[in-house]
Design a protein around this motif. Sequence first.
Motif, PDB file in Angstrom:
ATOM      1  N   LEU A  23       0.800  -1.224   0.000  1.00 54.63           N
ATOM      2  CA  LEU A  23       0.000   0.000   0.000  1.00 54.63           C
ATOM      3  C   LEU A  23       0.836   1.278   0.000  1.00 54.63           C
ATOM      4  O   LEU A  23       0.329   2.347  -0.339  1.00 54.63           O
ATOM      5  CB  LEU A  23      -0.861   0.033   1.268  1.00 54.63           C
ATOM      6  CG  LEU A  23      -2.048  -0.913   1.347  1.00 54.63           C
ATOM      7  CD1 LEU A  23      -2.439  -1.111   2.790  1.00 54.63           C
ATOM      8  CD2 LEU A  23      -3.204  -0.328   0.559  1.00 54.63           C
ATOM      9  N   ARG A  24       2.089   1.138   0.417  1.00 54.20           N
ATOM     10  CA  ARG A  24       2.896   2.327   0.697  1.00 54.20           C
ATOM     11  C   ARG A  24       2.925   3.360  -0.438  1.00 54.20           C
ATOM     12  O   ARG A  24       2.814   4.564  -0.180  1.00 54.20           O
ATOM     13  CB  ARG A  24       4.318   1.915   1.096  1.00 54.20           C
ATOM     14  CG  ARG A  24       4.758   2.567   2.382  1.00 54.20           C
ATOM     15  CD  ARG A  24       6.074   2.026   2.895  1.00 54.20           C
ATOM     16  NE  ARG A  24       5.900   1.014   3.921  1.00 54.20           N
ATOM     17  CZ  ARG A  24       5.454   1.271   5.153  1.00 54.20           C
ATOM     18  NH1 ARG A  24       5.129   2.495   5.502  1.00 54.20           N
ATOM     19  NH2 ARG A  24       5.321   0.303   6.030  1.00 54.20           N
ATOM     20  N   PRO A  25       3.042   2.928  -1.709  1.00 54.11           N
ATOM     21  CA  PRO A  25       3.114   3.945  -2.785  1.00 54.11           C
ATOM     22  C   PRO A  25       1.821   4.754  -2.962  1.00 54.11           C
ATOM     23  O   PRO A  25       1.818   5.715  -3.726  1.00 54.11           O
ATOM     24  CB  PRO A  25       3.374   3.106  -4.047  1.00 54.11           C
ATOM     25  CG  PRO A  25       3.767   1.760  -3.581  1.00 54.11           C
ATOM     26  CD  PRO A  25       3.185   1.560  -2.229  1.00 54.11           C
ATOM     27  N   LEU A  26       0.753   4.367  -2.264  1.00 54.90           N
ATOM     28  CA  LEU A  26      -0.526   5.052  -2.480  1.00 54.90           C
ATOM     29  C   LEU A  26      -0.615   6.393  -1.743  1.00 54.90           C
ATOM     30  O   LEU A  26      -1.580   7.131  -1.924  1.00 54.90           O
ATOM     31  CB  LEU A  26      -1.696   4.150  -2.071  1.00 54.90           C
ATOM     32  CG  LEU A  26      -1.865   2.895  -2.944  1.00 54.90           C
ATOM     33  CD1 LEU A  26      -3.026   2.049  -2.455  1.00 54.90           C
ATOM     34  CD2 LEU A  26      -2.069   3.262  -4.416  1.00 54.90           C
ATOM     35  N   ALA A  27       0.379   6.687  -0.879  1.00 54.90           N
ATOM     36  CA  ALA A  27       0.413   8.018  -0.252  1.00 54.90           C
ATOM     37  C   ALA A  27       1.853   8.505  -0.243  1.00 54.90           C
ATOM     38  O   ALA A  27       2.785   7.711  -0.131  1.00 54.90           O
ATOM     39  CB  ALA A  27      -0.139   7.966   1.169  1.00 54.90           C
ATOM     40  N   ARG A  28       2.046   9.811  -0.380  1.00 57.34           N
ATOM     41  CA  ARG A  28       3.407  10.360  -0.382  1.00 57.34           C
ATOM     42  C   ARG A  28       4.020  10.285   1.005  1.00 57.34           C
ATOM     43  O   ARG A  28       5.206  10.077   1.161  1.00 57.34           O
ATOM     44  CB  ARG A  28       3.375  11.827  -0.825  1.00 57.34           C
ATOM     45  CG  ARG A  28       3.064  11.990  -2.281  1.00 57.34           C
ATOM     46  CD  ARG A  28       3.718  13.234  -2.869  1.00 57.34           C
ATOM     47  NE  ARG A  28       3.215  13.407  -4.223  1.00 57.34           N
ATOM     48  CZ  ARG A  28       2.139  14.125  -4.514  1.00 57.34           C
ATOM     49  NH1 ARG A  28       1.502  14.773  -3.565  1.00 57.34           N
ATOM     50  NH2 ARG A  28       1.711  14.213  -5.748  1.00 57.34           N
ATOM     51  N   ARG A  29       3.171  10.493   2.008  1.00 55.42           N
ATOM     52  CA  ARG A  29       3.650  10.494   3.384  1.00 55.42           C
ATOM     53  C   ARG A  29       2.651   9.745   4.242  1.00 55.42           C
ATOM     54  O   ARG A  29       1.447   9.901   4.051  1.00 55.42           O
ATOM     55  CB  ARG A  29       3.723  11.940   3.895  1.00 55.42           C
ATOM     56  CG  ARG A  29       5.070  12.390   4.309  1.00 55.42           C
ATOM     57  CD  ARG A  29       5.235  13.918   4.290  1.00 55.42           C
ATOM     58  NE  ARG A  29       4.084  14.646   3.802  1.00 55.42           N
ATOM     59  CZ  ARG A  29       3.249  15.317   4.589  1.00 55.42           C
ATOM     60  NH1 ARG A  29       3.428  15.353   5.889  1.00 55.42           N
ATOM     61  NH2 ARG A  29       2.217  15.975   4.065  1.00 55.42           N
TER      62      ARG A  29
END
Length: 616
Positions: free
Chosen positions: A76-82
Amino acid sequence: MPIFVPVRSHREFVDRLQRFGRDAAPPIPVWVGPRDDLAESLLLAENVYTGSAAPHPSEVGIFLGAGVSACVIDFLRPLARRWISPEQARRRLNEPGIDRSLLIVGLYESLSWRNVSSLLMASHDSPGLNLGFLTGRDQHSLQWMAAKQWATPAPEVVVAGLFSSVDSPTSNGNLQVYSENDFDTVDILPIVMERRWRSILFQGHGKDDSINLGEFTVCGRNPHVEGGKDQQYPRCGYGHPCYKDEAKLIPLRRVQAVEIVLSACNAGPMADLALYDPKYVLLLNAVDGCAQRIVASVSVHDSAEPENRHWLEHRKIGNAGCTKMLNESLRWEHPYPAFWHFGLPSREPIVHEDPLAISNEMRTVAERARAYLTSTLLSENDRLRLRLHKLSKKLSAFLTRDSRDKERRRPGVLSESIRADVQSIDHQIASRVLQNPEDPIMNYAAYFGDRALLDPDSVLSRECSCGYPAQEFRRCSLVSGDLSVICCYCLRCGDKSFRLPSSPIVTCRAADHIQPTEPLRISLEIECTQQGPVRIGVFVPPYLRPYSSVEPTMKRLKGAPDRTLSTQFELRFGSDAIPQAYYFTAFAVQNLAISTCRQHFGIRYPETNTRNGASG
Ligand SMILES: [Zn+2]
Ligand SMILES: [Zn+2]
């Protein structure tokens, strides 16, 4: 090359994930684990998506709750910048405009009222803040919902469908509408299930687990998953047949749509507020299906024709989400957002919806028509009643949200016919007054004034046209169905003028006295606060009528807010008019209200020729 690849084992998922993490090229690994239904959905999804692309990440993301494996979190990590903590996010919500998109990830059980409601309210209060939720009944569903965010909708999947049991707009081009009438005559089951939809909206009465479309039912049950222990099930969960025809159930999970809008009540309840076990919740069944974006109702709401019009229009502007637009359209219906958005936060154009208010004219006309009809001012068989009744019915129809929305979109489309009726009734009222100034409707000031109380705060000192001070004051009706009356009393002229709030103010000027056979020239000023033609006339008391005439009989001038109309009348007398004190009354009719102003004058002989009562 398929877009998605189902992965059963955790080890294989971790391997696939490393490869996918490097080049983000299909196939997108989906850890379906033991879930055959998800494997089915992957196949179904190949029909509506064409490939994969790096999703546009949310500015900020938060994880809610636990129960999600590290590998799913990595995916999921790439789905938000931070990524920040929920506590940090909550603090940031109070700093306006800081992040425009916020992704909230968590198992359905973590989407509790406590965790979610402040986020939803914050988004409702800040036009630029878009939320997106990624959830699922378990981490397999959650990871599947996330995986769909990489998928690119197939370019040929363009048709939007609106299935509504409350509204029936017209189909056109890529918009297909099925409404209550169709549900009786058309088998919509194959239409919903076999076609591919860019977006599909279901609207009807419903609960967590179902939406009614006539005899058809959009069903939230996922037969492949276990229900929880000690949970409430719908009747089918206890082995009873469905309350609806089971051959007409639409399994939401199998609908081939890129976007699903669940516009019934309670289609996507917060986890702790759901009526039924998650096995039956519509939202979760949609998550298990192939839609990458789901708009679901949080609770009860009044989404109807105006929202559908917005949605249909919105379809024309491409891929933007519709959640905030729907919530904004309902802003003046309830104080909370009606819908929440599942999928990556969508960049929606910022919209601001004014309340669907009505004009001051419409409001007063409706109030006056109702007051005339429900009061006993007019007799039971007064001919005006029939026309007022027709008008009142039209006005009641005009007051609905649907009509007000139509009127806003095309000003005049409904109000024009009401205005025409009002003018025609105004003409009838003015003609009646001229024919018979003692007509019962002229008794309105005494009638409503008798059922009212003086408002001490309304008292104003005015200079009467006779030059002496007059007091203007309002008599407030005791009940809301009656009308308040504004009166002006002069110490010299007596009851000088009457009107209804927002009706024209009539003032008159004329000579204090004239000689026999000399005409009395009357200048009138009509101060308007409302739009609409004003009908104006002058009359004298019955005992002077046989010896006098008024020129002209009636005038019609165009009233507008803050416009003062000026006009002249002339009272002419026959040689047999007896010298004494008289008065005349000027009146103006606008938007069903009558305003009056009365003024004294005298007929006297010239002073050089006074016949002081002595016999000739
Ligand atoms: Zn059922
Ligand atoms: Zn006066």
